[in-house]
Design a protein around this motif. Structure first.
Motif, PDB file in Angstrom:
ATOM      1  N   LEU A  57      24.635  21.100 -11.950  1.00 23.71           N
ATOM      2  CA  LEU A  57      25.377  21.175 -10.677  1.00 23.71           C
ATOM      3  C   LEU A  57      24.992  20.054  -9.695  1.00 23.71           C
ATOM      4  O   LEU A  57      25.872  19.456  -9.071  1.00 23.71           O
ATOM      5  N   PRO A  58      23.697  19.753  -9.536  1.00 21.42           N
ATOM      6  CA  PRO A  58      23.342  18.700  -8.566  1.00 21.42           C
ATOM      7  C   PRO A  58      23.959  17.338  -8.896  1.00 21.42           C
ATOM      8  O   PRO A  58      24.137  16.514  -8.001  1.00 21.42           O
ATOM      9  N   GLU A  59      24.283  17.099 -10.161  1.00 22.11           N
ATOM     10  CA  GLU A  59      24.889  15.805 -10.533  1.00 22.11           C
ATOM     11  C   GLU A  59      26.387  15.769 -10.253  1.00 22.11           C
ATOM     12  O   GLU A  59      27.026  14.738 -10.417  1.00 22.11           O
ATOM     13  N   THR A  60      26.951  16.900  -9.897  1.00 19.48           N
ATOM     14  CA  THR A  60      28.407  16.981  -9.707  1.00 19.48           C
ATOM     15  C   THR A  60      28.843  16.177  -8.480  1.00 19.48           C
ATOM     16  O   THR A  60      28.341  16.401  -7.388  1.00 19.48           O
ATOM     17  N   ASP A  61      29.763  15.242  -8.677  1.00 17.57           N
ATOM     18  CA  ASP A  61      30.258  14.448  -7.546  1.00 17.57           C
ATOM     19  C   ASP A  61      31.383  15.153  -6.807  1.00 17.57           C
ATOM     20  O   ASP A  61      31.565  14.959  -5.614  1.00 17.57           O
ATOM     21  N   ALA A  62      32.186  15.928  -7.524  1.00 21.08           N
ATOM     22  CA  ALA A  62      33.316  16.621  -6.891  1.00 21.08           C
ATOM     23  C   ALA A  62      33.757  17.775  -7.779  1.00 21.08           C
ATOM     24  O   ALA A  62      33.464  17.802  -8.978  1.00 21.08           O
ATOM     25  N   LEU A  63      34.455  18.727  -7.161  1.00 24.37           N
ATOM     26  CA  LEU A  63      35.029  19.835  -7.928  1.00 24.37           C
ATOM     27  C   LEU A  63      36.527  19.593  -8.059  1.00 24.37           C
ATOM     28  O   LEU A  63      37.161  19.075  -7.134  1.00 24.37           O
ATOM     29  N   LEU A  64      37.061  19.955  -9.207  1.00 19.25           N
ATOM     30  CA  LEU A  64      38.507  19.824  -9.406  1.00 19.25           C
ATOM     31  C   LEU A  64      39.053  21.161  -9.888  1.00 19.25           C
ATOM     32  O   LEU A  64      38.660  21.653 -10.946  1.00 19.25           O
ATOM     33  N   LEU A  65      39.940  21.760  -9.087  1.00 21.07           N
ATOM     34  CA  LEU A  65      40.591  23.008  -9.492  1.00 21.07           C
ATOM     35  C   LEU A  65      42.019  22.684  -9.932  1.00 21.07           C
ATOM     36  O   LEU A  65      42.689  21.857  -9.299  1.00 21.07           O
ATOM     37  N   ILE A  66      42.451  23.348 -11.001  1.00 17.91           N
ATOM     38  CA  ILE A  66      43.756  23.016 -11.590  1.00 17.91           C
ATOM     39  C   ILE A  66      44.596  24.279 -11.746  1.00 17.91           C
ATOM     40  O   ILE A  66      44.075  25.332 -12.132  1.00 17.91           O
ATOM     41  N   ALA A  67      45.909  24.176 -11.469  1.00 17.26           N
ATOM     42  CA  ALA A  67      46.790  25.331 -11.685  1.00 17.26           C
ATOM     43  C   ALA A  67      48.238  24.889 -11.824  1.00 17.26           C
ATOM     44  O   ALA A  67      48.622  23.815 -11.334  1.00 17.26           O
ATOM     45  N   GLY A  68      49.024  25.726 -12.476  1.00 20.84           N
ATOM     46  CA  GLY A  68      50.470  25.559 -12.484  1.00 20.84           C
ATOM     47  C   GLY A  68      51.012  26.243 -11.238  1.00 20.84           C
ATOM     48  O   GLY A  68      50.670  27.401 -10.972  1.00 20.84           O
ATOM     49  N   ALA A  69      51.861  25.540 -10.475  1.00 20.17           N
ATOM     50  CA  ALA A  69      52.318  26.081  -9.187  1.00 20.17           C
ATOM     51  C   ALA A  69      53.329  27.216  -9.334  1.00 20.17           C
ATOM     52  O   ALA A  69      53.479  28.043  -8.452  1.00 20.17           O
ATOM     53  N   ALA A  70      54.027  27.261 -10.456  1.00 16.82           N
ATOM     54  CA  ALA A  70      55.134  28.219 -10.565  1.00 16.82           C
ATOM     55  C   ALA A  70      54.720  29.580 -11.113  1.00 16.82           C
ATOM     56  O   ALA A  70      55.490  30.533 -11.066  1.00 16.82           O
ATOM     57  N   GLY A  71      53.501  29.679 -11.641  1.00 13.68           N
ATOM     58  CA  GLY A  71      53.048  30.955 -12.199  1.00 13.68           C
ATOM     59  C   GLY A  71      52.536  31.895 -11.116  1.00 13.68           C
ATOM     60  O   GLY A  71      52.880  31.730  -9.942  1.00 13.68           O
ATOM     61  N   GLY A  72      51.735  32.876 -11.529  1.00 10.62           N
ATOM     62  CA  GLY A  72      51.222  33.848 -10.571  1.00 10.62           C
ATOM     63  C   GLY A  72      49.732  33.685 -10.338  1.00 10.62           C
ATOM     64  O   GLY A  72      49.286  33.452  -9.212  1.00 10.62           O
ATOM     65  N   THR A  73      48.963  33.752 -11.415  1.00  9.37           N
ATOM     66  CA  THR A  73      47.502  33.745 -11.261  1.00  9.37           C
ATOM     67  C   THR A  73      46.993  32.412 -10.714  1.00  9.37           C
ATOM     68  O   THR A  73      46.300  32.368  -9.691  1.00  9.37           O
ATOM     69  N   GLY A  74      47.342  31.334 -11.393  1.00  9.35           N
ATOM     70  CA  GLY A  74      46.840  30.023 -10.978  1.00  9.35           C
ATOM     71  C   GLY A  74      47.401  29.631  -9.618  1.00  9.35           C
ATOM     72  O   GLY A  74      46.660  29.194  -8.728  1.00  9.35           O
ATOM     73  N   SER A  75      48.692  29.813  -9.455  1.00 13.12           N
ATOM     74  CA  SER A  75      49.383  29.452  -8.219  1.00 13.12           C
ATOM     75  C   SER A  75      48.793  30.187  -7.008  1.00 13.12           C
ATOM     76  O   SER A  75      48.611  29.608  -5.939  1.00 13.12           O
ATOM     77  N   GLY A  76      48.473  31.459  -7.222  1.00 11.48           N
ATOM     78  CA  GLY A  76      47.952  32.263  -6.113  1.00 11.48           C
ATOM     79  C   GLY A  76      46.473  32.037  -5.866  1.00 11.48           C
ATOM     80  O   GLY A  76      46.001  32.105  -4.727  1.00 11.48           O
ATOM     81  N   SER A  77      45.726  31.763  -6.921  1.00  8.92           N
ATOM     82  CA  SER A  77      44.264  31.735  -6.757  1.00  8.92           C
ATOM     83  C   SER A  77      43.706  30.368  -6.381  1.00  8.92           C
ATOM     84  O   SER A  77      42.638  30.284  -5.787  1.00  8.92           O
ATOM     85  N   ILE A  78      44.412  29.292  -6.702  1.00  9.99           N
ATOM     86  CA  ILE A  78      43.788  27.966  -6.551  1.00  9.99           C
ATOM     87  C   ILE A  78      43.351  27.678  -5.105  1.00  9.99           C
ATOM     88  O   ILE A  78      42.222  27.229  -4.876  1.00  9.99           O
ATOM     89  N   ALA A  79      44.205  27.978  -4.136  1.00  6.92           N
ATOM     90  CA  ALA A  79      43.848  27.660  -2.751  1.00  6.92           C
ATOM     91  C   ALA A  79      42.773  28.615  -2.227  1.00  6.92           C
ATOM     92  O   ALA A  79      41.858  28.208  -1.503  1.00  6.92           O
ATOM     93  N   VAL A  80      42.882  29.884  -2.625  1.00  5.87           N
ATOM     94  CA  VAL A  80      41.897  30.871  -2.157  1.00  5.87           C
ATOM     95  C   VAL A  80      40.508  30.495  -2.682  1.00  5.87           C
ATOM     96  O   VAL A  80      39.519  30.501  -1.939  1.00  5.87           O
ATOM     97  N   LEU A  81      40.440  30.129  -3.950  1.00  3.80           N
ATOM     98  CA  LEU A  81      39.152  29.734  -4.529  1.00  3.80           C
ATOM     99  C   LEU A  81      38.654  28.428  -3.905  1.00  3.80           C
ATOM    100  O   LEU A  81      37.472  28.288  -3.597  1.00  3.80           O
TER     101      LEU A  81
END
Ligand code: GTP
Ligand code: MG
Length: 391
Positions: A102-126
Motif C-alpha cells: 500500500l505505501p508504494e501506491t501512487d494512486a487508486l483507480l476505481l472502475i465501473a460500467g455506468a449503465a449497470g446497477g452495482t458498479g454504477s451506484g457504488s463507484i462514487a460512494v466508494l
C-alpha cells in the motif's frame, strides 16, 4: 506509477482483471510492477467467480450486500448499488489495508460500467469513502459508457449513466471516460468482443505505468514521465488514446544512427502514431476542450531523436491548443513506435452533455416544458445541477 485498482460490478471487475493480467505481463516482460493490488467488488457471486487474474480469496473478490441481494446483483437499480456500497464500504477499506505494498501506491483507480446497477451506484460512494480515508493519494475513476443498443433498449441506462457520471465527477480527482461503442467490432461474439474491448481499454496504460517504474538505466528516458507528471496532468473529465506504428527496419546494433531518409520517415511514423492515438481516444471529444494533456513516446532508443520529440509536441499542441502539455520518452521495445496520449480537464463533452440532457428529460418532462429553457444550448454546468446525485 503504481495503481491500486478496484473494479466495481461486472464491467469494472472485468476491466480490473485485465489490469491484473497486464501487471503479470509487466512483471514477466519488464521486471516491474504497475499495480500494488487489484480488488473486485460486486453484489453478484457469479460475476466474481468469472474473473481470471484477480486473486480468488475474499479480500480480493469482495461480495457486498449479500443479505440484500442474495448474491444476485441489484438488477440495474444503481441507487441500491449506492446504498449497499455505503453500508459495506468497510469491507473494501479492510482489503485495501491488507495490501502489503500500500505505501508504494501512487494512486487508486476505481472502475465501473455506468449503465449497470452495482458498479454504477457504488463507484462514487466508494471513491468518497476512500478519499476521506486516504487523503494523500489521488483517486481516479474509469467509467465505461454503454453501447448504443443498450441506450435504446434499456430505459434505465440513461438515468444510471447520468447519475453515475455526476456523482463520480463530484468526488474523483479525475474521471476517465471510455465509450464501449467506440470499440464495436462487427461479427464478433459479445463475449469475445468484451474481452477484446477490455484489452483495448487497458492497453494504453501499459507503457504509461511502466515508464516511471524502470530501474535499468538502459530503459530510462531522457525525460521520464513518472507518477508526478501523470498526477499533475489528471483532473476532471479525461480520455486516453494509443497509437502504434511499425518501424519496418530493425537496425543492427553496430548501425548507430539513421541516415537522413530514415530520420524523416521516423518523424513521419511518429506523427502517424500520434494521429492514430488521437483518432482512437477512449471517447470522441474535441481536443481544444482539454486544458491539460500528455503524451508518452515509447520506441527503440536508436529511433528517438530530438526532432521527433519536437515534432510530436508541436503536433499535439496544434490539436490541443489550449492545453498545458507534458511529455516523456521511454526507450523500450523493438520494431514499433508507440504513443500514449491523455487529454484531461476537458471543459466540455458532447457525449456527457447528451447523457445529462436525456436523463433530465426522462426525470421530468414537465419541468422541461415549464422552464422553457433552450436545452440544446445549455452549458455542461447547468445540466449538471439538474442531475440527481447518488452521494
Ligand atoms: N467494456 C466492457 N463493458 C462491459 C463489460 N461487462 C459489462 N459491460 C457494460 O457495463 C454495463 C452493465 O454494467 P454491469 O457491470 O454489467 O452491471 P453491474 O455493475 O454488475 O450491476 P448489476 O448487474 O445491475 O448489479 C453495460 O453498459 C455493459 O455493456 C465488460 O466486460 N467490458
Ligand atoms: Mg452484475
Amino acid at each position: 506509477m503504481k495503481l491500486l485498482v478496484i473494479g466495481c460490478g461486472q464491467c469494472g471487475g472485468r476491466v480490473a482483471d485485465e489490469f491484473a493480467r497486464l501487471n503479470k505481463v509487466a512483471h514477466i516482460q519488464r521486471g516491474v510492477n504497475i499495480v500494488t493490488n487489484v480488488i473486485a467488488v460486486n453484489t453478484d457471486i457469479a460475476d466474481l467467480s468469472g474473473l481470471f487474474y484477480i486473486k480468488s480469496d475474499y479480500q480480493h473478490r469482495v461480495l457486498i450486500g449479500g443479505k440484500k441481494t442474495g448474491g444476485h446483483g441489484v438488477g440495474k437499480m444503481n441507487e441500491i448499488g449506492a446504498e449497499i456500497a455505503s453500508e459495506d464500504g468497510d469491507k473494501i477499506i479492510e482489503s485495501i489495508r491488507a495490501t502489503e505494498r500500500l505505501p508504494e501506491t501512487d494512486a487508486l483507480l476505481l472502475i465501473a460500467g455506468a449503465a449497470g446497477g452495482t458498479g454504477s451506484g457504488s463507484i462514487a460512494v466508494l471513491t468518497q469513502q476512500l478519499k476521506e480515508r486516504y487523503i494523500d493519494k489521488p483517486i481516479y475513476n474509469l467509467i465505461v459508457l454503454p453501447f448504443k443498443y443498450e441506450e435504446m433498449t434499456e430505459e434505465r441506462s440513461i438515468y444510471n449513466v447520468g447519475t453515475c457520471l455526476k456523482s463520480s465527477y463530484l468526488v474523483a480527482d479525475a474521471v476517465f471516460l471510455v465509450d464501449n461503442q467506440r470499440f464495436v467490432r462487427k461479427n464478433v461474439s459479445i463475449r469475445n468482443n468484451l474481452a477484446k474491448i477490455n484489452y483495448l481499454v487497458v492497453r494504453p496504460f501499459y507503457n504509461l505505468l511502466c515508464a516511471g517504474e524502470e530501474t535499468n538505466a538502459k530503459y530510462i528516458g531522457s525525460k521520464v514521465l513518472d507518477a508526478g507528471d501523470i498526477v499533475q496532468t489528471l483532473a476532471g473529465w479525461s480520455v486516453i488514446g494509443y497509437g502504434r506504428e511499425r518501424i519496418r527496419r530493425v537496425r543492427l546494433p553496430f548501425e548507430k544512427s539513421a541516415d537522413f531518409r530514415e530520420k524523416s520517415s521516423g518523424t513521419q511514423k511518429g506523427i502517424q502514431a500520434i494521429d492514430e492515438a488521437m483518432g482512437e481516444l477512449s471517447l470522441k471529444c474535441n481536443p481544444t476542450d482539454a486544458r491539460k494533456a500528455l503524451y508518452l513516446l515509447t520506441s527503440p532508443p536508436e529511433d528517438m531523436s530530438m526532432d521527433l520529440i519536437k515534432e510530436l509536441s508541436a503536433s499535439l499542441k496544434g490539436m490541443a491548443t489550449e492545453a498545458i502539455i507534458r511529455s516523456g520518452d521511454y526507450p523500450r521495445g523493438k520494431g514499433s513506435l508507440d504513443i500514449t496520449v491523455i487529454l484531461s480537464e476537458l471543459i466540455n463533452s458532447r457525449k456527457v452533455m447528451d447523457y445529462f440532457t436525456k436523463a433530465i428529460n426522462q426525470i421530468s418532462v414537465a419541468k422541461r416544458r415549464q422552464g422553457g429553457i433552450d436545452w440544446e444550448h445549455r452549458g455542461i454546468e447547468e445540466a449538471f445541477k439538474d442531475i440527481p446525485s447518488l452521494l
